[in-house]
Structure formats: structure tokens, C-alpha cells
Design a protein around this motif. Sequence first.
Motif, PDB file in Angstrom:
ATOM      1  N   THR A   1       0.838  -1.198   0.000  1.00 50.08           N
ATOM      2  CA  THR A   1       0.000   0.000   0.000  1.00 50.08           C
ATOM      3  C   THR A   1       0.873   1.248   0.000  1.00 50.08           C
ATOM      4  OG1 THR A   1      -1.795  -1.166   1.105  1.00 50.08           O
ATOM      5  CG2 THR A   1      -1.824   1.236   1.252  1.00 50.08           C
ATOM      6  N   GLU A   2       1.918   1.250   0.810  1.00 54.33           N
ATOM      7  CA  GLU A   2       2.840   2.387   0.839  1.00 54.33           C
ATOM      8  C   GLU A   2       3.511   2.575  -0.515  1.00 54.33           C
ATOM      9  OE1 GLU A   2       5.626   2.127   4.091  1.00 54.33           O
ATOM     10  OE2 GLU A   2       4.003   1.687   5.509  1.00 54.33           O
TER      11      GLU A   2
ATOM     12  N   TYR B   1      -9.423   0.793  -6.757  1.00 55.24           N
ATOM     13  CA  TYR B   1      -8.782  -0.384  -6.221  1.00 55.24           C
ATOM     14  C   TYR B   1      -9.847  -1.382  -5.822  1.00 55.24           C
ATOM     15  CZ  TYR B   1      -4.944   2.898  -5.974  1.00 55.24           C
ATOM     16  OH  TYR B   1      -3.989   3.829  -6.284  1.00 55.24           O
TER      17      TYR B   1
ATOM     18  N   ARG C   1       2.382   1.636  -3.456  1.00 53.17           N
ATOM     19  CA  ARG C   1       1.366   2.123  -4.388  1.00 53.17           C
ATOM     20  C   ARG C   1       1.123   3.612  -4.202  1.00 53.17           C
ATOM     21  NH1 ARG C   1      -4.180   0.643  -2.653  1.00 53.17           N
ATOM     22  NH2 ARG C   1      -3.800   2.491  -1.429  1.00 53.17           N
ATOM     23  N   ASP C   2       1.008   4.033  -2.951  1.00 53.99           N
ATOM     24  CA  ASP C   2       0.744   5.447  -2.663  1.00 53.99           C
ATOM     25  C   ASP C   2       1.901   6.329  -3.121  1.00 53.99           C
ATOM     26  OD1 ASP C   2      -1.670   4.615  -1.619  1.00 53.99           O
ATOM     27  OD2 ASP C   2      -1.067   4.897   0.485  1.00 53.99           O
ATOM     28  N   ARG C   3       3.152   5.875  -2.926  1.00 56.24           N
ATOM     29  CA  ARG C   3       4.302   6.651  -3.390  1.00 56.24           C
ATOM     30  C   ARG C   3       4.315   6.763  -4.904  1.00 56.24           C
ATOM     31  NH1 ARG C   3       6.896   3.630   0.605  1.00 56.24           N
ATOM     32  NH2 ARG C   3       7.742   2.234  -0.968  1.00 56.24           N
TER      33      ARG C   3
ATOM     34  N   GLU D   1       1.752   6.463  -6.948  1.00 52.27           N
ATOM     35  CA  GLU D   1       0.633   7.301  -7.365  1.00 52.27           C
ATOM     36  C   GLU D   1       0.949   8.783  -7.152  1.00 52.27           C
ATOM     37  OE1 GLU D   1      -3.995   6.512  -7.102  1.00 52.27           O
ATOM     38  OE2 GLU D   1      -3.169   7.086  -5.148  1.00 52.27           O
ATOM     39  N   ALA D   2       1.577   9.129  -6.031  1.00 58.24           N
ATOM     40  CA  ALA D   2       1.946  10.523  -5.758  1.00 58.24           C
ATOM     41  C   ALA D   2       2.979  11.019  -6.760  1.00 58.24           C
ATOM     42  CB  ALA D   2       2.470  10.654  -4.327  1.00 58.24           C
TER      43      ALA D   2
ATOM     44  N   ARG E   1       1.232  11.584 -10.109  1.00 59.11           N
ATOM     45  CA  ARG E   1       0.430  12.806 -10.057  1.00 59.11           C
ATOM     46  C   ARG E   1       1.324  14.049 -10.126  1.00 59.11           C
ATOM     47  NH1 ARG E   1      -4.928  12.131  -8.920  1.00 59.11           N
ATOM     48  NH2 ARG E   1      -5.515  10.092  -8.147  1.00 59.11           N
TER      49      ARG E   1
END
Length: 131
Positions: free
Chosen positions: A101-102, A124, A104-106, A108-109, A112
Motif C-alpha cells: 500500500t505504501e 482499487y 502504491r501510494d508513493r 501514485e503521488a 500525479r
Amino acid sequence: MRIGEPAGRTGTTPGALRHYEQAGLIASERAPNGYRVHDERAVARVRNLRYLLAAGLTLDDVRVFQGCLDGDVAAAPPPDEGPQVALERLTVLNERIAAQTEARDRLEAALRAKTGDRTRPVAYPRAGTVG
């Protein structure tokens, strides 16, 4: 029965049965022609193995449940170490999920930031659903 029959009846492959046998979780006899021959007990054991593996346990984890593999493993009382093994596996899975999850979030950020926030949100799927 030759290896293809229990494989077909349990929804697995002959290779998986050989792997389970090599791991000492199922047994077979050798026919005079050298083929592996399994009895009905192997079908129940493989179904139970697959049930436990689908629940997230590993083959090493499953060894704790060997005494339950010939019956209805879902209904049988777990061995004394069973809940601890399951809890340890759950902890490992939760740690892996958190790490993914971490990551994926990195990603995605970063995406963006590079696209000026012009990316469309990614949906998701929930676990157990088809995406």
C-alpha cells in the motif's frame, strides 16, 4: 488411482501433488510400471491442503495441521499450535499489505506530481472481487 485422477478431483495439477508428496504432506505407492498410485485419503488431504493454502497459510504452516488433514479440517478443532501459526501468518500478510500500500501510494503521488495531477483516480478492487 493414478496421479491425474486425484489431481482432477481436487482441482489441482499432478505437479502440485508431486510437490505435496515431496513436502511429506501426502503419500503414494508405486505401481509395478512406476506410476504413482494414490488412495482416497490423498483426495481428502489435498482438498484440505488447498483449503489451508487458500486461507493464506504456507506449506510449512500447514505441517502443524497434519493431524487434521484426513478429516474435515474446517470443522476440526485446531491443534494447539494452530491459532499461533495462523496469527503469525496473518501478521506477515498484514505487513506485506502495508508495504505494498505504501509503495502504491508513493508511485501514485509521483505520477500525479509528474503529470500535474491530471491522472484519473484509480479504483482499487476489494479483496476477493474481480477487477
